[in-house]
Design a protein around this motif. Structure first.
Motif, PDB file in Angstrom:
ATOM      1  N   ILE A 149      -6.733  23.279  72.221  1.00 20.74           N
ATOM      2  CA  ILE A 149      -5.292  23.514  72.177  1.00 20.74           C
ATOM      3  C   ILE A 149      -4.929  23.673  70.704  1.00 20.74           C
ATOM      4  CG2 ILE A 149      -3.005  22.619  72.703  1.00 20.74           C
ATOM      5  CD1 ILE A 149      -4.291  20.932  74.920  1.00 20.74           C
ATOM      6  N   GLN A 150      -4.582  24.894  70.306  1.00 17.19           N
ATOM      7  CA  GLN A 150      -4.293  25.173  68.901  1.00 17.19           C
ATOM      8  C   GLN A 150      -3.062  24.402  68.426  1.00 17.19           C
ATOM      9  OE1 GLN A 150      -6.238  26.977  66.774  1.00 17.19           O
ATOM     10  NE2 GLN A 150      -7.615  26.862  68.523  1.00 17.19           N
ATOM     11  N   THR A 151      -2.986  24.162  67.129  1.00 16.13           N
ATOM     12  CA  THR A 151      -1.860  23.402  66.582  1.00 16.13           C
ATOM     13  C   THR A 151      -0.574  24.204  66.711  1.00 16.13           C
ATOM     14  OG1 THR A 151      -2.347  24.248  64.382  1.00 16.13           O
ATOM     15  CG2 THR A 151      -3.291  22.119  64.954  1.00 16.13           C
ATOM     16  N   TYR A 152       0.516  23.472  66.814  1.00 12.54           N
ATOM     17  CA  TYR A 152       1.838  24.076  66.929  1.00 12.54           C
ATOM     18  C   TYR A 152       2.318  24.449  65.533  1.00 12.54           C
ATOM     19  CZ  TYR A 152       6.720  24.583  68.368  1.00 12.54           C
ATOM     20  OH  TYR A 152       7.968  25.063  68.620  1.00 12.54           O
ATOM     21  N   ASP A 153       2.624  25.712  65.314  1.00 14.27           N
ATOM     22  CA  ASP A 153       2.958  26.213  63.976  1.00 14.27           C
ATOM     23  C   ASP A 153       4.231  25.590  63.412  1.00 14.27           C
ATOM     24  OD1 ASP A 153       0.749  27.847  64.099  1.00 14.27           O
ATOM     25  OD2 ASP A 153       1.878  29.553  64.887  1.00 14.27           O
ATOM     26  N   LYS A 154       5.218  25.350  64.244  1.00  6.83           N
ATOM     27  CA  LYS A 154       6.514  24.876  63.766  1.00  6.83           C
ATOM     28  C   LYS A 154       6.621  23.352  63.726  1.00  6.83           C
ATOM     29  CE  LYS A 154       8.625  29.056  65.500  1.00  6.83           C
ATOM     30  NZ  LYS A 154       9.341  29.650  66.582  1.00  6.83           N
ATOM     31  N   ALA A 155       5.491  22.670  63.880  1.00  7.19           N
ATOM     32  CA  ALA A 155       5.518  21.209  63.853  1.00  7.19           C
ATOM     33  C   ALA A 155       5.779  20.706  62.440  1.00  7.19           C
ATOM     34  CB  ALA A 155       4.186  20.646  64.349  1.00  7.19           C
ATOM     35  N   SER A 156       6.376  19.531  62.350  1.00  3.51           N
ATOM     36  CA  SER A 156       6.647  18.953  61.032  1.00  3.51           C
ATOM     37  C   SER A 156       5.377  18.296  60.500  1.00  3.51           C
ATOM     38  CB  SER A 156       7.788  17.945  61.141  1.00  3.51           C
ATOM     39  OG  SER A 156       7.419  16.906  62.032  1.00  3.51           O
ATOM     40  N   HIS A 157       5.437  17.099  60.065  1.00  3.57           N
ATOM     41  CA  HIS A 157       4.288  16.442  59.442  1.00  3.57           C
ATOM     42  C   HIS A 157       3.262  15.933  60.458  1.00  3.57           C
ATOM     43  CE1 HIS A 157       7.145  13.322  60.458  1.00  3.57           C
ATOM     44  NE2 HIS A 157       6.140  12.474  60.481  1.00  3.57           N
ATOM     45  N   THR A 158       3.616  15.836  61.729  1.00  2.07           N
ATOM     46  CA  THR A 158       2.669  15.337  62.735  1.00  2.07           C
ATOM     47  C   THR A 158       2.132  16.494  63.561  1.00  2.07           C
ATOM     48  OG1 THR A 158       4.474  14.953  64.287  1.00  2.07           O
ATOM     49  CG2 THR A 158       3.794  13.093  62.932  1.00  2.07           C
ATOM     50  N   THR A 159       0.836  16.701  63.487  1.00  2.00           N
ATOM     51  CA  THR A 159       0.173  17.706  64.306  1.00  2.00           C
ATOM     52  C   THR A 159      -0.996  17.034  65.027  1.00  2.00           C
ATOM     53  OG1 THR A 159      -1.267  18.375  62.499  1.00  2.00           O
ATOM     54  CG2 THR A 159       0.775  19.624  62.789  1.00  2.00           C
ATOM     55  N   PRO A 164      -7.077  20.046  67.278  1.00  2.00           N
ATOM     56  CA  PRO A 164      -7.200  21.034  68.356  1.00  2.00           C
ATOM     57  C   PRO A 164      -8.243  20.689  69.432  1.00  2.00           C
ATOM     58  CG  PRO A 164      -7.100  22.142  66.259  1.00  2.00           C
ATOM     59  CD  PRO A 164      -7.199  20.682  65.966  1.00  2.00           C
ATOM     60  N   ARG A 165      -9.379  20.116  69.058  1.00  2.00           N
ATOM     61  CA  ARG A 165     -10.431  19.856  70.039  1.00  2.00           C
ATOM     62  C   ARG A 165     -10.651  18.366  70.296  1.00  2.00           C
ATOM     63  NH1 ARG A 165     -14.371  23.344  72.009  1.00  2.00           N
ATOM     64  NH2 ARG A 165     -13.992  25.482  71.436  1.00  2.00           N
ATOM     65  N   ARG A 166      -9.611  17.571  70.191  1.00  4.71           N
ATOM     66  CA  ARG A 166      -9.775  16.137  70.406  1.00  4.71           C
ATOM     67  C   ARG A 166     -10.044  15.858  71.887  1.00  4.71           C
ATOM     68  NH1 ARG A 166      -5.709  12.862  72.460  1.00  4.71           N
ATOM     69  NH2 ARG A 166      -3.807  13.979  73.017  1.00  4.71           N
ATOM     70  N   THR A 167     -10.647  14.710  72.175  1.00  4.97           N
ATOM     71  CA  THR A 167     -10.867  14.336  73.572  1.00  4.97           C
ATOM     72  C   THR A 167      -9.557  13.806  74.136  1.00  4.97           C
ATOM     73  OG1 THR A 167     -11.617  12.145  72.922  1.00  4.97           O
ATOM     74  CG2 THR A 167     -13.304  13.808  73.258  1.00  4.97           C
ATOM     75  N   ARG A 168      -9.244  14.221  75.345  1.00  2.27           N
ATOM     76  CA  ARG A 168      -7.995  13.833  75.989  1.00  2.27           C
ATOM     77  C   ARG A 168      -8.304  13.117  77.290  1.00  2.27           C
ATOM     78  NH1 ARG A 168      -7.808  18.672  73.507  1.00  2.27           N
ATOM     79  NH2 ARG A 168      -6.065  18.974  72.087  1.00  2.27           N
ATOM     80  N   ARG A 169      -7.497  12.131  77.605  1.00  2.04           N
ATOM     81  CA  ARG A 169      -7.727  11.343  78.811  1.00  2.04           C
ATOM     82  C   ARG A 169      -7.145  12.058  80.029  1.00  2.04           C
ATOM     83  NH1 ARG A 169      -5.571   5.512  80.464  1.00  2.04           N
ATOM     84  NH2 ARG A 169      -3.671   6.395  79.604  1.00  2.04           N
ATOM     85  N   LEU A 170      -7.911  12.052  81.122  1.00  2.00           N
ATOM     86  CA  LEU A 170      -7.435  12.579  82.395  1.00  2.00           C
ATOM     87  C   LEU A 170      -6.942  11.407  83.233  1.00  2.00           C
ATOM     88  CD1 LEU A 170     -10.165  15.209  83.295  1.00  2.00           C
ATOM     89  CD2 LEU A 170      -7.928  15.595  82.302  1.00  2.00           C
ATOM     90  N   LEU A 171      -5.857  11.607  83.930  1.00  2.00           N
ATOM     91  CA  LEU A 171      -5.229  10.545  84.704  1.00  2.00           C
ATOM     92  C   LEU A 171      -5.593  10.706  86.177  1.00  2.00           C
ATOM     93  CD1 LEU A 171      -1.770  10.837  82.936  1.00  2.00           C
ATOM     94  CD2 LEU A 171      -3.631   9.280  82.376  1.00  2.00           C
ATOM     95  N   LEU A 172      -6.415   9.786  86.669  1.00  2.00           N
ATOM     96  CA  LEU A 172      -6.874   9.793  88.056  1.00  2.00           C
ATOM     97  C   LEU A 172      -6.750   8.388  88.633  1.00  2.00           C
ATOM     98  CD1 LEU A 172     -10.119  11.829  87.473  1.00  2.00           C
ATOM     99  CD2 LEU A 172      -8.344  12.519  89.043  1.00  2.00           C
ATOM    100  N   HIS A 173      -6.770   8.305  89.961  1.00  2.00           N
ATOM    101  CA  HIS A 173      -6.799   7.002  90.618  1.00  2.00           C
ATOM    102  C   HIS A 173      -8.168   6.363  90.428  1.00  2.00           C
ATOM    103  CE1 HIS A 173      -2.920   7.292  92.620  1.00  2.00           C
ATOM    104  NE2 HIS A 173      -3.205   8.558  92.893  1.00  2.00           N
ATOM    105  N   LYS A 174      -8.214   5.045  90.495  1.00  2.00           N
ATOM    106  CA  LYS A 174      -9.448   4.300  90.252  1.00  2.00           C
ATOM    107  C   LYS A 174     -10.549   4.697  91.245  1.00  2.00           C
ATOM    108  CE  LYS A 174     -10.639   0.856  87.639  1.00  2.00           C
ATOM    109  NZ  LYS A 174     -10.767   1.097  86.205  1.00  2.00           N
TER     110      LYS A 174
END
Length: 153
Positions: A60-70, A73-83
C-alpha cells in the motif's frame, strides 16, 4: 461490495480449497491510499503466527498528502478473524503444501475486507491443463454461438 484489487496470480498458481473473509487492521493514511487505488496484492499472502493471522507483502503506497505521519508501504498487517477460524487455518497450513494466498480486497459497507484462500500449489502440468481446458471451453462456446446464429435466421 465493490472490488478494490484482485490477485489473478493466485488462481493461476494455486488450487483454492477454501475461502475466508477477514477484516484488515489499517491506519488512516493506508485507507486514503487504498481509496486512490495505490494497492498491489500480487505477492501478498497470510501466515498464522502467535495466535494471530498476519498479512505479508501487501504493498500500500504512502499517501502523498499526509502530514508528518505516514505508514511503511510493505509492513505486516493483522487480519481480523474469529478464534475458531484462526485455529482452522493453523491446522490447515501445518499440512504439507498448503498456503494462504490473498485472493482479493474489497469494500463491504464502510470496511475493507480481505478474501484469503487455502491453496495447494499447482505444478506446471496443472497450469498447462488449466490453459487447455480454458481454450476448449472458449472454442465450445464459439461453436454454440455460431450454431445459434445460423438457426435463428
Amino acid at each position: 461490495m465493490s472490488e478494490i484489487a484482485t490477485n489473478r496470480k493466485a488462481a493461476r498458481d494455486y488450487h483454492i480449497l477454501e475461502k475466508y473473509e477477514a477484516g484488515l487492521e489499517l491506519r488512516g493514511t493506508e485507507v486514503k491510499s487504498i481509496r486512490l487505488g495505490k494497492l498491489n496484492i500480487s505477492d501478498a499472502f497470510a501466515r498464522v503466527d502467535r495466535g494471530q493471522v498476519w498479512l505479508y507483502n501487501c504493498d500500500i503506497q504512502t499517501y502523498d498528502k499526509a502530514s508528518h505521519t505516514t505508514h511503511e508501504p510493505r509492513r505486516t498487517r493483522r487480519l481480523l478473524l474469529h478464534k475458531n477460524e484462526i485455529m482452522k487455518l493453523l491446522a490447515q497450513t501445518q499440512q504439507k503444501g498448503l498456503a494462504l494466498p490473498v485472493l482479493r480486497i474489497y469494500w463491504k459497507g464502510p470496511r475493507i475486507k480481505v478474501e484469503v484462500g487455502v491453496g495447494k500449489g499447482k505444478t506446471h502440468g496443472d497450469q498447462r491443463q488449466d490453459l487447455k481446458d480454458k481454450a476448449e471451453k472458449r472454442e465450445a462456446a464459439r461453436t454454440v454461438a455460431n450454431f445459434n446464429d445460423k438457426h435463428r435466421r
